[in-house]
Design an enzyme around this catalytic site. Structure first.
Site, short mmCIF file in Angstrom:
data_model
loop_
_atom_site.label_atom_id
_atom_site.label_comp_id
_atom_site.label_asym_id
_atom_site.label_seq_id
_atom_site.Cartn_x
_atom_site.Cartn_y
_atom_site.Cartn_z
N ASP A 23 0.85 -1.19 0.00
CA ASP A 23 0.00 0.00 0.00
C ASP A 23 0.88 1.24 0.00
OD1 ASP A 23 -2.34 1.77 0.40
OD2 ASP A 23 -3.34 -0.08 0.98
N HIS A 52 -2.81 2.91 -4.89
CA HIS A 52 -2.22 2.46 -3.62
C HIS A 52 -0.84 1.82 -3.83
CE1 HIS A 52 -5.52 3.35 -0.86
NE2 HIS A 52 -6.37 2.89 -1.78
N GLU A 61 -9.82 2.69 -5.46
CA GLU A 61 -9.39 4.06 -5.14
C GLU A 61 -8.20 4.49 -5.99
OE1 GLU A 61 -10.89 4.22 -0.50
OE2 GLU A 61 -8.84 3.57 -0.90
#
Length: 528
Positions: free
Chosen positions: A185, A259, A323
């Site tokens: 991440d 990410h 995302e």
């Protein structure tokens, strides 16, 4: 007449085959059938666990250690027949995770077709041991869903090998069979990749960490302490083996195309701008993502995944997909060139191109992808597994269009959310969104789906994001007892009853206490 009908239903519910009203047999998740019998089995220090097949030694030893913690005496595991014993046996004719538990006054027998199902039966028996004398009964049991998962984020905060093993033990206790391991991440890259050593030399380390609750509109306070660790490939093999002994499949997650800031920091050429980048010290969503216009990006990902596949035998590999802001792609000449050359409509279809390309590579290596539900944006193949976290609607739509789905909607399954409606008063610092035990139990993964579409629901999963969770004790506090609620949905969705769940759960809590787990007390204190 009303009273007569109530009496009829009450009598029916207490007949053999109904698990709800059983007074002494308390098992979570709720078994398919329970028949209570007169009498009980007394477990003594001399009661052995007898295995009739060497394949059952590991389940027997796991159970014996658990009994030792509950009673103070660990039973012997032996292949020699004994009369007053817990006997484990394999027989054909049962489904892969189906078991039969028979408790008599002189003998206990667990029968199944696989060692995995025998361990499930022993996990049920473990809860009966916790209640003192073991009530005589017959339990016939099998799960509703084949996929019953739990995720642990080790990027925001790192969990040492022994703590990961403890988390796996908690999964096993709840008959959860998939461990989703979030390994990369923006805040840290946690898996050793020998081809790219800077991923751990640089990407695993951040300069400091945010203190207190994150607010993207305010400047935060930081601890000033460098933070970062990672798992060697040898340690990963150790954890995968440990999980396999408990019949839990480990599913790694390598995030893409968003990410990925830790990887971009290590190798800036992976991004659209070339940097400079830094491993993030706070939470949120970074605008910097993998460049989808460079062939070198895909070469990097494929080489990383080649090493990942060598470590994880799981059929399913999670590739993230959530995302992913599109701003860098809109401004990137190479990404715009890719859009033109591939005849794509926009950046959403560019993300679809990215995911499709990785999926095709996975298929050539005999694997399948899971992605968070954003991979639906721009279009996705019907073979991709959709993990629905933005509510249930994306999962419903995916199932209706033919995709396999794992339901993990955040308003039921995000266990980093607070457990009470007043977290500032009762709970440690954390996410103030609210998922009580009762709310977690309310999840219906097949809601609003026709019967054919329901068959595309592979199962359910709970998730633990660790922005505010720095150690295993805090992690235990967040997942217990909510994981029991999720486990009951995964194992017994066709027979759920919240009031009966609350009646049964004290036996499971006795196991928590024996194991030393730091479970949250709010359910038992009447605090919601």
């Amino acid at each position: 007449m009303k009273h007569l009908l109530f009496l009829i239903f009450a009598v029916q519910a207490c007949l053999p085959g109904f698990a709800a009203c059983d007074g002494r047999v308390r098992i979570v998740p709720r078994p398919a059938e329970v028949e209570e019998l007169p009498g009980s089995f007394r477990l003594t220090p001399r009661t052995p666990v007898v295995i009739t097949d060497e394949q059952l030694r590991t389940p027997a030893e796991i159970f014996a250690r658990a009994v030792g913690k509950l009673t103070g005496t660990e039973p012997a595991v032996t292949a020699a027949p004994e009369k007053h014993a817990v006997t484990l046996q394999l027989q054909p004719g049962y489904e892969a995770e189906e078991y039969l538990l028979e408790v008599g006054r002189q003998r206990i027998t667990v029968t199944a077709s696989t060692p995995q199902a025998v361990l499930h039966g022993l996990r049920s028996l473990q809860q009966l041991v916790a209640g003192g004398e073991i009530p005589a009964c017959v339990v016939r049991d099998k799960p509703t869903f084949a996929y019953r998962g739990a995720m642990l984020d080790v990027c925001r905060h790192f969990f040492p090998v022994e703590d990961v093993k403890t988390y796996i033990d908690i999964l096993s206790l709840h008959k959860i069979n998939k461990f989703h391991w979030h390994l990369t991440d923006d805040q840290g890259w946690r898996i050793e990749i020998k081809k790219y050593p800077l991923l751990t030399q640089i990407g695993s380390r951040r300069a400091e960490t945010l203190v207190g609750r994150y607010d993207k509109n305010k400047e935060g306070v930081y601890d000033g302490k460098p933070y970062g660790e990672f798992y060697t490939q040898e340690e990963i093999r150790e954890i995968v083996s440990y999980a396999a002994e408990r019949h839990i499949e480990v599913i790694p997650e390598i995030e893409m195309p968003g990410h990925g800031l830790a990887a971009l920091t290590a190798y800036p050429w992976l991004g659209c701008t070339g940097g400079p980048y830094a491993v993030w010290t706070h939470w949120g969503i970074s605008d910097d993502v993998y460049c989808a216009g460079k062939e070198t990006t895909f070469e990097f990902i494929e080489k990383v995944l080649t090493e990942v596949l060598a470590l994880f035998p799981s059929k399913l590999i999670h590739i993230g997909g959530d995302e992913c802001p599109k701003g860098r792609w809109k401004a990137c000449p190479l990404c715009q060139q890719r859009i033109r050359e591939e005849g794509l409509k926009d950046e959403y279809q560019l993300q679809s191109y990215f995911i499709h390309r990785i999926e095709r590579w996975m298929h050539t290596h005999g694997r399948e992808i899971i992605g968070w539900d954003e991979i639906l944006q721009g279009g996705i193949s019907k073979t991709a597994n959709i993990m629905s976290w933005n509510g249930s609607d994306p999962g419903i739509k995916a199932a209706q269009r033919g995709n396999p789905v794992i339901m993990t909607p955040k308003w039921y399954c995000y266990f980093d959310y607070s457990q009470t409606s007043d977290p500032e008063r009762y709970e440690p610092l954390g996410n103030t969104r609210y998922v009580s035990v009762r709310q977690a139990y309310r999840l219906d993964p097949c809601d609003r789906l026709t019967l054919p579409d329901q068959k595309r629901i592979r199962g359910v999963q709970c998730n633990l994001w660790t922005e505010y969770i720095a150690d295993i004790r805090h992690a235990q506090h967040m997942v217990l007892p909510r994981m029991a609620a999720l486990a009951e949905t995964g194992w017994a969705n066709d027979r759920k009853d919240y009031n009966d769940f609350v009646r049964r759960i004290p036996a499971l809590v006795a196991v928590y206490k024996a194991e030393g787990y730091n479970y949250a007390p709010y359910l038992f204190e009447g605090i919601e």
